[in-house]
Design a protein around this motif. Structure first.
Motif, short mmCIF file in Angstrom:
data_model
loop_
_atom_site.label_atom_id
_atom_site.label_comp_id
_atom_site.label_asym_id
_atom_site.label_seq_id
_atom_site.Cartn_x
_atom_site.Cartn_y
_atom_site.Cartn_z
N UNK A 83 140.86 56.59 11.44
CA UNK A 83 140.93 55.40 10.59
C UNK A 83 142.19 55.32 9.75
N UNK A 84 142.69 56.49 9.31
CA UNK A 84 143.86 56.38 8.43
C UNK A 84 145.14 56.17 9.21
N UNK A 141 142.64 46.56 -2.21
CA UNK A 141 143.89 47.30 -2.24
C UNK A 141 144.72 47.01 -1.01
N UNK A 142 145.99 46.77 -1.21
CA UNK A 142 146.92 46.62 -0.10
C UNK A 142 147.80 47.87 -0.09
N UNK A 183 145.11 54.62 3.19
CA UNK A 183 144.25 53.93 4.15
C UNK A 183 142.85 54.50 4.06
N UNK A 184 141.84 53.66 4.04
CA UNK A 184 140.49 54.20 3.94
C UNK A 184 140.11 54.95 5.20
N UNK A 185 139.36 56.02 5.02
CA UNK A 185 138.96 56.83 6.16
C UNK A 185 137.64 56.37 6.76
N UNK A 186 137.10 55.32 6.22
CA UNK A 186 135.91 54.76 6.83
C UNK A 186 135.97 53.27 6.57
N UNK A 187 135.05 52.57 7.17
CA UNK A 187 135.08 51.13 7.04
C UNK A 187 134.67 50.74 5.63
N UNK A 236 145.81 42.79 -3.97
CA UNK A 236 146.15 42.64 -5.38
C UNK A 236 147.49 41.96 -5.59
N UNK A 275 149.24 56.66 4.74
CA UNK A 275 148.11 57.29 5.40
C UNK A 275 147.04 57.70 4.41
N UNK A 307 148.69 51.69 11.04
CA UNK A 307 150.15 51.75 11.16
C UNK A 307 150.59 51.83 12.60
N UNK A 343 150.20 49.04 1.78
CA UNK A 343 151.66 48.94 1.96
C UNK A 343 152.34 48.49 0.68
#
Lengths: 650, 272
Positions: B124-125, A638-639, A410-414, B217, A407, B129, A641
């Motif tokens: 978004x976050x 960035x991935x 994950x980016x908080x914006x596009x 990456x 969480x 998931x 997971x």
């Protein structure tokens, strides 16, 4: 006094709300801000949050997936709020246990929670209890202990002072060595009484006054006994003073070793002085309490605390339904019992697992304070949660930690640079990206990589050389420009090169160069302007001011902080200070802070990827690019997971 | 001797069954030697195993049947209020959702079919998931759009929609898509037709930028599903799934106590 109080489910449905009299604004905005900045960013370690003029306190109920939020004006300091939330939570749970236990949102939607009366009653109780502990009235002079002291004892002469101190010290030593069975008993009898008082209060903040009062009494007791001893001690130090300089006698440097033989006089001599001191007391009753006060000057507090803890533990154990004999069942049975059946998680259960996870995270290069804040947040999220069958505490905690880490990443914006560049192109203005960071993290190299990616996608790039300090910085960028142009020969109809460099040599003002570069780009219809700045340490105030000025004046579309993945705890300091500088020196009231992070040298770390977590946690901004090498192609996104998987791998 | 041919016949019949006889006899002997209870035990356990295998197969096949309708959309688009209106018809104050909520929903059609309605958080976050968790169980997705502030958010809406449509599981299962343009009670709300056109334009651009985006990456590339037809401008009619745009208002034009304007949504849901 409260502005509002809401109870809502984690799924978003408000079950019950209360709005204070005279409060007109809706509370939805502040509560949403609380959810977004605290709960979703895993900062739930401390349970309060301020939003504009409001101060919000919240509590998560993880068993029934509820959130309790109370809001009041920031200027008020209400001491009963913490306990109040806990009481409300327990009441609400007990009253609506049936509705809350059912899975599925149907019952929550259809049932009506008429909680007003209970709430009003609890609020009245809480307010009264806080009023009852109002400011204590001052004692009159006659009632105070000061009036009982003699004037002589208050006079401080030089010798007398020393004597008092020496007397006090001797007293302490004597008390420490003398076995004091009776005073301990007497103290034990007194301590539970005081401990009970503190437990009864229940609210930590209000026992401060009690503690202060106790300490005051103790201090006064000490002062009372010191003057009484002074007459017996004062002649000695005075005599020593008037003798003049005399040959120093080393007690242990003597010729004979007889002096080193302490077998006879070990306790006796001190005992004698101890007894002597005791006889000097006027009142045997007072003697007991005085020994107690001085004997355990340090120990008194600790043993009192132990008493307090014991009593508190007993009290707590009674109120909670935990069976302390779990440990007595023996390993096998206890383990089975832990696996099967529903068990709610408590802080003690999670403690060892969280410690291990914290150490694991720190070993993976996550900054130490970030790791501990994360673990606190996960503990808050899981406290009271009921585990399913055949799930261990470790697996639940690990799963929750993994979810939190994903969480955070994950980016908080596009995040779509190409789309934003297209948008800027349609508005006929260049898209300006500024790179900032400390020395040697890879700003210029990654700038070249990003410009390569942009020209691959058909955009024209202007590089602004605002690093006017480092030797060879401008030449380095010129070399990159030449290479990129040779890789992509000018093919567009205007026949001009896809990458151009805007430089004004060394020693000039960076902000001015940036402004001119952006104006040039607008005139010449460049799509993107990449501004390269000099590396600077976050403690270097003049340089940070210069950077803040550059950003405030030019208002770039994207401010990227370039950080290397090798950094450890330094990342926290760097980002905090950079953001602070940008916020302090900006002209508008909505300062431009760091918008994104470029994580460089990612190929040098194998799975110690903790720097990514530290940086995103501090700023709350996404990682836009990841640099994985030193050639033009080594640029990735960035991935989340994959990074979390590498982080959680043992 | 009349019995002799009979005996001979029997001997012949015996001779025919002879090849199996010794084996059968041996088997019978072994079985009879054993404890009868033991035999019963073996038979029962075999039966249990067979029944379990059949059951599991049935259950597993049940799981892959999509039986849920997902309410997805950006943060603050009105999903939770829509959820509440669809299930109970009541207006409830809502906050930003942190977890999903699900409940069985009875569609308003003659069949009276009921499936599960799931409300996913839009922040978004949390979005990726939760979509990951529920996408395989989706038979339809209701994509809720805030029509009032659509102009400002068009890129974010399009990106999320693109992310949903290019997901490999979604493009395999092809759940039907209903785009509900919510908040129509606000005066500045855009119509469904306008939203559709703008989204098509935006998705067209996104096709280009998303495929040019950097790979992750560890080497895993982004979604490689291409939307719509190559060479032509993107249109929602080119998608393999059924797409429908409709307008609704969860809050309702008469304020909090009035009815919600979700008749068209309920009709579409009834057709699923």
């Amino acid at each position: 006094m409260l502005d509002f109080f809401t109870i809502f489910s984690k799924g978003g449905i408000v079950l019950w709300c209360f709005q204070g009299t005279g409060v007109t604004e809706s509370f939805t905005g502040p509560v949403n801000a609380l959810i977004r900045s605290v709960i979703l960013q895993e900062r739930s370690g401390n349970n309060s949050y301020t939003h504009d003029a409001l101060s919000l306190k919240y509590k998560l109920d993880n068993e029934f997936e509820l959130v309790f939020v109370v809001g009041f004006q920031k200027i008020l300091t209400l001491t009963y709020v913490d306990k109040f939330i806990d009481d409300v939570q327990l009441h609400f749970r007990d009253r609506y246990k049936n509705e809350l236990e059912q899975k599925g949102a149907r019952t929550l939607l259809s049932s009506c929670f008429a909680f007003e009366d209970d709430f009003k009653m609890l609020l009245c109780e809480a307010e009264e209890s806080s009023k009852a502990r109002g400011p204590t009235s001052m004692r009159s002079f006659n009632a105070s202990l000061k009036s009982q002291k003699t004037v002589k004892s208050m006079i401080e002469t030089k010798g007398g002072d020393k004597g008092k101190e020496q007397g006090g010290k001797k007293n302490k030593n004597a008390k420490k060595e003398a076995p004091a069975a009776e005073p301990v008993k007497g103290e034990q009898a007194k301590a539970p009484a005081s401990a009970q008082k503190t437990v009864e209060n229940g609210n930590q903040g209000l026992t401060q006054e009690e503690i202060i009062q106790k300490k005051r009494e103790e201090f006064i007791r000490k002062r009372m006994w010191a003057p009484a001893e002074k007459p017996s001690k004062s002649p000695k130090p005075v005599k020593e003073k008037t003798k003049g300089k005399e040959k120093r006698v080393w007690t242990l440097g003597g010729n004979s070793t007889k002096e080193l033989d302490y077998s006879q006089c070990n306790g006796n001599g001190d005992h004698a002085t101890g007894v002597h001191v005791l006889d000097a007391q006027a009142d045997p009753g007072m003697q007991l309490s005085s020994m107690k006060g001085d004997l355990l000057a340090v120990d008194y507090e600790s043993s009192e605390e132990e008493e307090e803890d014991v009593v508190e533990k007993v009290v707590v154990a009674d109120t909670s339904k935990q069976i302390p004999k779990r440990g007595a069942y023996g390993g096998m049975f206890g383990m089975l019992k832990g696996l099967v059946g529903s068990k709610s998680l408590s802080q003690e259960d999670m403690e060892p697992v969280l410690d291990k996870m914290r150490d694991h995270l720190i070993a993976k290069n996550v900054a130490a304070e970030i790791a501990s804040q994360l673990c606190d947040s996960v503990a808050k999220k899981l406290e009271g949660k009921v585990m399913g069958t055949f799930t261990t505490v470790a697996s639940t905690v690990k799963g929750a930690l993994q979810d939190s880490l994903v969480q955070i990443l994950q980016p908080k914006r596009r995040v779509d640079i190409l789309r934003d560049v297209l948008e800027a192109r349609s508005q006929r203005r260049p898209f300006v990206i500024t790179f900032c960071g400390v020395n040697g993290v890879g700003k210029s190299t990654n700038l070249a990589k990003i410009s390569f990616w942009l020209i691959e996608n058909g955009f024209t790039v202007l590089i602004a050389a605002c690093d006017t300090f480092r030797a060879g910085a401008v030449e380095q960028l010129r070399t990159h420009q030449r290479r990129l142009n040779s890789l992509h020969p000018p093919q567009d109809d205007r026949g001009r090169p896809v990458v151009q460099l805007y430089e004004k040599g060394y020693g000039k003002d960076a902000a001015g160069i940036a402004m001119e570069a952006i104006a040039y780009a607008r005139n010449q219809d460049f799509d993107v302007v990449l501004v390269d700045t000099a590396g600077r340490m976050q403690d270097n105030t003049p340089l940070m001011t210069a950077l803040a000025k550059l950003i405030a004046v030019n208002m770039p579309d994207l401010v990227l902080f370039v950080g290397e993945a090798l950094v450890g705890n330094e990342a926290v300091d760097q980002l905090v200070k950079f953001n602070q500088a940008l916020a302090d020196h900006s002209i508008s009231d909505k300062p431009r802070l760091i918008d994104g992070i470029v994580l460089t040298k990612f190929d040098t770390i194998d799975d110690k990827v903790g720097a990514a977590i530290s940086m995103t946690y501090i700023t709350g901004q996404p990682i836009v690019f990841v640099g994985t090498g030193q050639t033009y192609n080594d640029l990735r996104s960035l991935n989340a997971r994959a990074v979390v998987g590498a982080l959680m791998k043992a | 001797m009349a019995t002799e041919p009979g005996i001979n016949m029997e001997a012949k019949i015996d001779a025919r069954e002879n090849p199996f006889e010794p084996y059968l006899d041996a088997l019978k002997k072994v079985l009879e030697d054993q404890d009868p209870i033991f035999m019963i035990g073996i038979v029962v356990s075999l039966a249990v195993v067979v029944i379990t295998v059949v059951f599991l197969k049935y259950l597993l096949s049940r799981k892959t049947v999509q039986s849920a309708v997902l309410l997805v959309g950006l943060c603050d688009s009105g999903k939770t209020l829509l959820f509440s209106r669809l299930l109970s018809g009541k207006f409830k104050k809502t906050q930003t959702s942190i977890t999903d909520s699900s409940a069985p929903y009875k569609a308003k059609n003659e069949r009276g079919s009921s499936w599960i309605l799931i409300d996913l958080p839009g922040h978004d976050s949390l979005r990726p998931q939760y979509v990951e968790k529920f996408k395989s169980a989706a038979r339809a997705m209701v994509f809720v759009v805030d029509s009032a502030i659509f102009q400002k958010e068009v890129r974010d809406v399009a990106e999320f929609l693109y992310f949903l449509l290019t997901d490999s599981v979604v493009s395999r299962n092809v759940p039907s898509l209903i785009v509900a343009c919510n908040k129509q009670d606000i005066t500045m709300a855009k119509s469904a037709k306008l939203i559709r056109q703008q989204l098509e334009k935006e998705m067209n651009t996104l096709r280009v930028t998303r495929s040019a985006a950097l790979s992750a990456q560890d080497g895993s590339a982004g979604a490689s599903v291409h939307l719509g037809k190559k060479g032509k401008d993107f249109e929602f009619s080119q998608l393999p799934m059924k797409v429908e745009f409709l307008e609704c208002s969860a809050r309702g034009s008469k304020g909090e106590d009035g009815e919600a304007d979700i008749a068209s949504l309920e009709k579409s849901l009834a057709l699923l």
